[in-house]
Enzyme design. Structure first.
Site, PDB file in Angstrom:
ATOM      1  N   GLU A   1     144.702  -7.932  49.678  1.00 34.45           N
ATOM      2  CA  GLU A   1     143.489  -7.167  50.036  1.00 34.45           C
ATOM      3  C   GLU A   1     143.688  -5.671  49.788  1.00 34.45           C
ATOM      4  O   GLU A   1     142.766  -4.988  49.332  1.00 34.45           O
ATOM      5  CB  GLU A   1     143.125  -7.443  51.501  1.00 34.45           C
TER       6      GLU A   1
ATOM      7  N   GLU B   1     145.904 -17.104  54.251  1.00 34.26           N
ATOM      8  CA  GLU B   1     145.612 -17.096  55.692  1.00 34.26           C
ATOM      9  C   GLU B   1     145.245 -18.470  56.226  1.00 34.26           C
ATOM     10  O   GLU B   1     145.485 -18.787  57.390  1.00 34.26           O
ATOM     11  CB  GLU B   1     144.470 -16.117  55.995  1.00 34.26           C
TER      12      GLU B   1
HETATM   13  N1  COA Z   1     154.560 -10.843  58.469  1.00 36.36           N
HETATM   14  C1  COA Z   1     155.727 -10.669  59.120  1.00 36.36           C
HETATM   15  N2  COA Z   1     156.916 -10.999  58.580  1.00 36.36           N
HETATM   16  C2  COA Z   1     156.908 -11.523  57.344  1.00 36.36           C
HETATM   17  C3  COA Z   1     155.729 -11.744  56.620  1.00 36.36           C
HETATM   18  C4  COA Z   1     154.501 -11.364  57.238  1.00 36.36           C
HETATM   19  N3  COA Z   1     153.329 -11.505  56.625  1.00 36.36           N
HETATM   20  N4  COA Z   1     156.038 -12.305  55.428  1.00 36.36           N
HETATM   21  C5  COA Z   1     157.377 -12.423  55.408  1.00 36.36           C
HETATM   22  N5  COA Z   1     157.912 -11.958  56.563  1.00 36.36           N
HETATM   23  C6  COA Z   1     159.318 -11.906  56.945  1.00 36.36           C
HETATM   24  C7  COA Z   1     159.861 -13.293  57.218  1.00 36.36           C
HETATM   25  O1  COA Z   1     159.535 -13.720  58.534  1.00 36.36           O
HETATM   26  C8  COA Z   1     161.343 -13.070  57.017  1.00 36.36           C
HETATM   27  O2  COA Z   1     161.842 -12.438  58.161  1.00 36.36           O
HETATM   28  P1  COA Z   1     163.296 -12.853  58.752  1.00 36.36           P
HETATM   29  O3  COA Z   1     164.269 -12.504  57.652  1.00 36.36           O
HETATM   30  O4  COA Z   1     163.446 -12.004  59.973  1.00 36.36           O
HETATM   31  O5  COA Z   1     163.246 -14.340  59.004  1.00 36.36           O
HETATM   32  C9  COA Z   1     161.382 -12.055  55.871  1.00 36.36           C
HETATM   33  O6  COA Z   1     160.090 -11.440  55.842  1.00 36.36           O
HETATM   34  C10 COA Z   1     161.616 -12.704  54.527  1.00 36.36           C
HETATM   35  O7  COA Z   1     160.656 -13.723  54.360  1.00 36.36           O
HETATM   36  P2  COA Z   1     161.038 -15.236  53.980  1.00 36.36           P
HETATM   37  O8  COA Z   1     159.899 -16.111  54.405  1.00 36.36           O
HETATM   38  O9  COA Z   1     162.389 -15.572  54.478  1.00 36.36           O
HETATM   39  O10 COA Z   1     161.105 -15.117  52.390  1.00 36.36           O
HETATM   40  P3  COA Z   1     160.855 -16.285  51.330  1.00 36.36           P
HETATM   41  O11 COA Z   1     161.277 -15.716  50.017  1.00 36.36           O
HETATM   42  O12 COA Z   1     161.459 -17.548  51.763  1.00 36.36           O
HETATM   43  O13 COA Z   1     159.262 -16.507  51.314  1.00 36.36           O
HETATM   44  C11 COA Z   1     156.950 -15.782  51.320  1.00 36.36           C
HETATM   45  C12 COA Z   1     158.408 -15.479  50.890  1.00 36.36           C
HETATM   46  C13 COA Z   1     156.104 -14.567  50.946  1.00 36.36           C
HETATM   47  C14 COA Z   1     156.437 -17.016  50.553  1.00 36.36           C
HETATM   48  C15 COA Z   1     156.907 -16.038  52.837  1.00 36.36           C
HETATM   49  O14 COA Z   1     157.582 -14.993  53.510  1.00 36.36           O
HETATM   50  C16 COA Z   1     155.520 -16.137  53.417  1.00 36.36           C
HETATM   51  O15 COA Z   1     154.856 -17.146  53.249  1.00 36.36           O
HETATM   52  N6  COA Z   1     155.062 -15.082  54.135  1.00 36.36           N
HETATM   53  C17 COA Z   1     153.802 -15.081  54.812  1.00 36.36           C
HETATM   54  C18 COA Z   1     152.660 -14.879  53.827  1.00 36.36           C
HETATM   55  C19 COA Z   1     151.339 -14.926  54.571  1.00 36.36           C
HETATM   56  O16 COA Z   1     150.964 -15.905  55.165  1.00 36.36           O
HETATM   57  N7  COA Z   1     150.612 -13.799  54.492  1.00 36.36           N
HETATM   58  C20 COA Z   1     149.340 -13.673  55.132  1.00 36.36           C
HETATM   59  C21 COA Z   1     149.491 -13.134  56.504  1.00 36.36           C
HETATM   60  S1  COA Z   1     147.917 -13.024  57.317  1.00 36.36           S
END
Ligand code: COA
Length: 256
Positions: A114, A134
């Site tokens: 966004e 989301e």
């Molecule tokens: N908010 C808060 N923390 C987040 C985040 C978010 N939107 N996205 C990633 N993080 C954090 C993870 O919790 C993790 O923290 P930790 O190391 O303390 O466990 C760190 O960032 C690394 O993320 P991780 O998930 O381990 O990396 P990955 O390479 O396995 O996966 C993504 C990457 C982007 C696919 C995955 O992090 C994800 O799906 N994030 C959320 C995306 C999302 O739903 N966004 C919309 C939010 S409304």
């Protein structure tokens, strides 16, 4: 305001904002949003800038969404207030008077997507990934993703990606019109575009941004806005310089 979650560097009249929360994949928490509000609402206008680039720190993400850790404390009223604040801040970016370009080298998900969409242009590297995931959290996009995504890629694909939460790779994002260019050196491409636009009349640039945005702002009559600003532009010193330069077969000097 002291910046703690964003970095701001200014070089050759270009402001580079880096979302600096690498460990959370640059998730947009309250601090990031407050600092974006400060920069686009107050501070950047005090600098002599030709354009602004927004990017994310580290190798993996532009921004992986709003900060999910802040969600559990929210209820209906505070959730709507959060969304309204995001809409307002991103609208400031969208209506900013000089080009604002998102440089995306990794995940641009949820609020990250966004934010990129609120920028005037998006330049991705081949590794960029976009999406509105989301729905996986039982949520909908809250920072105007439901409004800007269909404008950029059309309703059919916007519905598909918002309902599935699937990621869009860089080439597909380019094909759909979500990004302007896919380049290995996306920052260089953004800089090139900003420097090109800096040669044009700055008031015409500002007015073009506002007129294009007025077209899809339901509270404004976009056509009436264009007609009004076109007339004012014709009478401006900037236009006199541009037209004189053309007739005199010389380069226009808009910045004095
Ligand atoms: N908010 C808060 N923390 C987040 C985040 C978010 N939107 N996205 C990633 N993080 C954090 C993870 O919790 C993790 O923290 P930790 O190391 O303390 O466990 C760190 O960032 C690394 O993320 P991780 O998930 O381990 O990396 P990955 O390479 O396995 O996966 C993504 C990457 C982007 C696919 C995955 O992090 C994800 O799906 N994030 C959320 C995306 C999302 O739903 N966004 C919309 C939010 S409304």
């Amino acid at each position: 305001m002291e910046l703690t979650s964003l970095l701001l560097e200014v070089e050759n009249h270009i402001g580079v904002i880096t979302i600096n929360r690498e460990k959370s994949l640059n998730a947009l928490n309250k601090s990031v949003m407050d600092e974006l509000d400060f920069l686009f609402g107050e501070h950047l206008a005090t600098l002599d800038l030709y354009g602004v680039i927004i990017k994310g720190a580290g190798e993996k993400a532009f921004a992986a969404g709003a900060d999910i850790t802040e969600f559990m404390a929210l209820d209906t009223a505070s959730g709507s207030a959060l969304s309204a604040k995001g809409h307002r801040i991103f609208m400031q970016i969208e209506n900013f008077h000089i080009p604002v370009i998102a440089v995306i080298h990794g995940y641009a998900l949820g609020a990250g997507c966004e934010l990129a969409m609120a920028c005037h242009m998006r330049i991705a590297t081949p590794k960029a990934r976009f999406g509105q995931p989301e729905v996986n959290l039982g949520l909908i996009p809250g920072y105007a993703g439901t409004q800007r995504l269909p404008l950029l890629i059309g309703k059919s694909k916007a519905i598909e990606y918002t309902l599935t939460g699937d990621m869009i790779d860089a080439n597909e994002a380019h094909r759909l019109g979500l990004v302007n260019y896919v380049e290995e050196d996306a920052s260089a491409k953004a800089t090139e575009l900003i420097n090109k636009i800096a040669q044009k009349g700055p008031i015409a640039v500002k007015n073009s941004i506002q007129a294009i945005n007025a077209f899809y702002d339901g509270s404004k009559d976009g056509a009436a806005f264009e007609i009004d600003i076109f007339g004012k532009s014709l009478a401006s010193e900037e236009c006199k310089e541009g037209v004189s330069a053309f007739l005199e077969k010389r380069k226009a000097n808009f910045r004095g």
